[in-house]
Design a protein around this motif. Structure first.
Motif, PDB file in Angstrom:
ATOM      1  N   MET A   1      -3.478  -2.497   1.014  1.00 23.14           N
ATOM      2  CA  MET A   1      -4.009  -1.584   2.038  1.00 23.14           C
ATOM      3  C   MET A   1      -4.187  -0.179   1.488  1.00 23.14           C
ATOM      4  SD  MET A   1      -1.958  -2.615   5.510  1.00 23.14           S
ATOM      5  CE  MET A   1      -2.999  -1.572   6.528  1.00 23.14           C
ATOM      6  N   SER A   2      -5.222   0.494   2.000  1.00 24.09           N
ATOM      7  CA  SER A   2      -5.428   1.896   1.669  1.00 24.09           C
ATOM      8  C   SER A   2      -6.132   2.547   2.857  1.00 24.09           C
ATOM      9  CB  SER A   2      -6.303   1.986   0.418  1.00 24.09           C
ATOM     10  OG  SER A   2      -6.722   3.306   0.224  1.00 24.09           O
ATOM     11  N   ASN A   3      -5.649   3.682   3.286  1.00 27.47           N
ATOM     12  CA  ASN A   3      -6.281   4.427   4.380  1.00 27.47           C
ATOM     13  C   ASN A   3      -6.660   3.571   5.584  1.00 27.47           C
ATOM     14  OD1 ASN A   3      -6.159   6.870   3.054  1.00 27.47           O
ATOM     15  ND2 ASN A   3      -8.045   6.434   1.905  1.00 27.47           N
ATOM     16  N   GLY A   4      -5.733   2.768   6.080  1.00 30.68           N
ATOM     17  CA  GLY A   4      -5.967   2.017   7.309  1.00 30.68           C
ATOM     18  C   GLY A   4      -6.810   0.767   7.158  1.00 30.68           C
ATOM     19  N   ARG A   5      -7.061   0.353   5.897  1.00 29.28           N
ATOM     20  CA  ARG A   5      -7.871  -0.858   5.705  1.00 29.28           C
ATOM     21  C   ARG A   5      -7.191  -1.786   4.706  1.00 29.28           C
ATOM     22  NH1 ARG A   5     -12.887  -0.507   3.168  1.00 29.28           N
ATOM     23  NH2 ARG A   5     -12.031   1.202   1.943  1.00 29.28           N
TER      24      ARG A   5
ATOM     25  N   LYS B   1       0.704   0.248   7.109  1.00 30.88           N
ATOM     26  CA  LYS B   1       1.439  -1.025   7.022  1.00 30.88           C
ATOM     27  C   LYS B   1       2.331  -1.249   8.243  1.00 30.88           C
ATOM     28  CE  LYS B   1       3.535   0.247   3.197  1.00 30.88           C
ATOM     29  NZ  LYS B   1       3.036   1.626   3.028  1.00 30.88           N
TER      30      LYS B   1
ATOM     31  N   CYS C   1      -0.510   4.361   4.771  1.00 32.88           N
ATOM     32  CA  CYS C   1      -1.780   3.609   4.785  1.00 32.88           C
ATOM     33  C   CYS C   1      -1.903   2.697   6.007  1.00 32.88           C
ATOM     34  CB  CYS C   1      -1.963   2.815   3.496  1.00 32.88           C
ATOM     35  SG  CYS C   1      -0.861   1.404   3.361  1.00 32.88           S
TER      36      CYS C   1
ATOM     37  N   HIS D   1       5.835  -0.981  -0.434  1.00 33.46           N
ATOM     38  CA  HIS D   1       4.918  -0.172  -1.232  1.00 33.46           C
ATOM     39  C   HIS D   1       5.202  -0.393  -2.714  1.00 33.46           C
ATOM     40  CE1 HIS D   1       8.318   2.591  -0.329  1.00 33.46           C
ATOM     41  NE2 HIS D   1       8.280   2.695  -1.645  1.00 33.46           N
TER      42      HIS D   1
ATOM     43  N   GLY E   1       0.829  -1.203   0.000  1.00 29.18           N
ATOM     44  CA  GLY E   1       0.000   0.000   0.000  1.00 29.18           C
ATOM     45  C   GLY E   1       0.854   1.239   0.000  1.00 29.18           C
TER      46      GLY E   1
END
Ligand SMILES: Nc1ncnc2c1ncn2[C@@H]1O[C@H](COP(=O)(O)OP(=O)(O)OP(=O)(O)O)[C@@H](O)[C@H]1O
Ligand SMILES: [Mg+2]
Length: 342
Positions: free
Chosen positions: A208-212, A42, A40, A193, A36
């Motif tokens: 992953m993106s923005n904590g998800r 990780k 984000c 990344h 990600g």
């Protein structure tokens, strides 16, 4: 060891929600990559797994049948390798690798045997007596890896371990690492990344993106069936075809395309390798840029959709900048994503 976390989240004291409720399972011997963009979450996720960061209330982390959520880092038996090597610079390679074993209170002969074994695995025998500060970056990273695996961790966590190295070393160490982890059946989570790195090393990639974690699957699954524009773009650089869908026809600036199904909104994507310059193509554009990349030329085309790229092998005759071209895209190569995706 099978690793599992459920409902795991992290809110830092300043209110930053770095990780939203997340679940992840890593099977015994599996290598999973967390992929990600910067920021984000990780490293946060990796530090929670290691026990270096306390997750929010309600989070659950399991190593096989043991709930380790409140177990401190030193009792989790995880190995860690970071981007910065975090070695003891003045100590010898042998002493660095033996350090964790000493902490585990293994006997001297046991430590000797184990260190020799790992030195061989990581091809570091000839450096064993040398101080770490007299090694190159790639060699240091190998020592860091050797030190992390010497105590036979239940789980190995790697946080961008290759990012400080130059491109060619990075690639060769990446391949060595992939072989080593599999040969010794090490269960591992690898943060990066870099999509190429994730795809080269991992059995499964969690994007992953923005904590998800927004999608997880084998590299092939993610590449062929991305579930969002974000994944399509991040894994394999799919390009959005910016046009108007009417039933199963997509109208672009430079012509129309038949879709493999009913299109909706601007959610049709294509990858550069599926875009071909072809006299029988239904789209008309103009060559805008040509970049020589050794094995192939990357060609930017304008007049069809913004930022459309294709590539042709270096041996083939390349068009000229400014030349008008016909472009073909097979309907089955198009990726249709649900409307409303970001
Ligand atoms: N100690 C902290 N306090 C507050 N916020 C933090 C803290 N550590 C990290 N963050 C924030 O949490 C988010 C996730 O950070 P994290 O380090 O997990 O990202 P990352 O995916 O590892 O990024 P990178 O690829 O740049 O290493 C970021 O917005 C970051 O600023
Ligand atoms: Mg990080």
């Amino acid at each position: 060891m099978t690793f599992r976390l459920t409902n795991t989240a992290k809110t830092y004291p300043d209110g930053t929600r770095a990780l939203l409720s997340t679940k992840l399972t890593v099977k015994n011997g599996e290598i999973v990559s967390l992929l990600g963009p910067s920021g984000c979450g990780k490293t946060t996720l990796l530090r929670i797994i290691a026990g270096l960061e306390t997750p929010d209330l309600g989070s659950d982390i399991w190593f096989d049948e043991d709930n380790v959520t409140s177990l401190p880092v030193e009792r989790r038996n995880v190995g860690m390798v970071f981007q910065s090597y975090a070695l003891f610079p003045n100590m010898s390679v042998r002493a660095n690798i033996g350090y964790g074993l000493k902490m585990q209170k293994l006997s001297k002969p046991e430590i000797e045997t184990r260190v020799s074994e790992v030195l061989e695995m990581c091809q570091l025998q000839k450096f064993s007596a040398r101080a770490v500060n007299a090694l190159s970056g790639g060699q240091r990273q190998r020592v860091a890896l050797a030190r992390a695996i010497a105590p036979r961790p239940r789980l190995l966590l790697l946080d961008e371990p290759l990012s400080a190295l130059d491109a060619s070393l990075r690639e060769s160490l990446r391949d060595e690492l992939a072989v080593l982890l599999r040969e010794f059946n090490i269960t591992a989570i690898f943060v990066t990344h870099d999509q190429d790195e994730a795809m080269a090393i991992a059995d499964r990639v969690a994007v992953m993106s923005n904590g998800r974690i927004v999608q997880s699957g084998t590299p092939e699954e993610l590449y062929r069936h991305p579930n969002s524009a974000f994944v399509a773009g991040f894994v394999g650089n799919a390009m959005r075809l910016d046009g108007k869908c009417t039933g199963s026809v997509l109208t672009l600036e430079g012509g129309g395309l038949r879709l493999p199904g009913e299109g909706s909104g601007n959610n049709v994507f294509v990858r550069a390798e599926d875009v071909r310059i072809d006299d029988n193509g239904s789209l008309c554009g103009q060559v805008e840029t040509i970049t020589f990349l050794g094995t192939h030329y990357r060609i930017g085309i304008k007049g069809i959709t913004p930022n459309l790229l294709t590539s042709i092998f270096a041996g083939q005759s390349a068009p000229k900048v400014g030349q008008s071209v016909k472009v073909a895209i097979k309907p089955e190569a198009l990726i249709l994503l649900p409307a409303g995706e970001i």
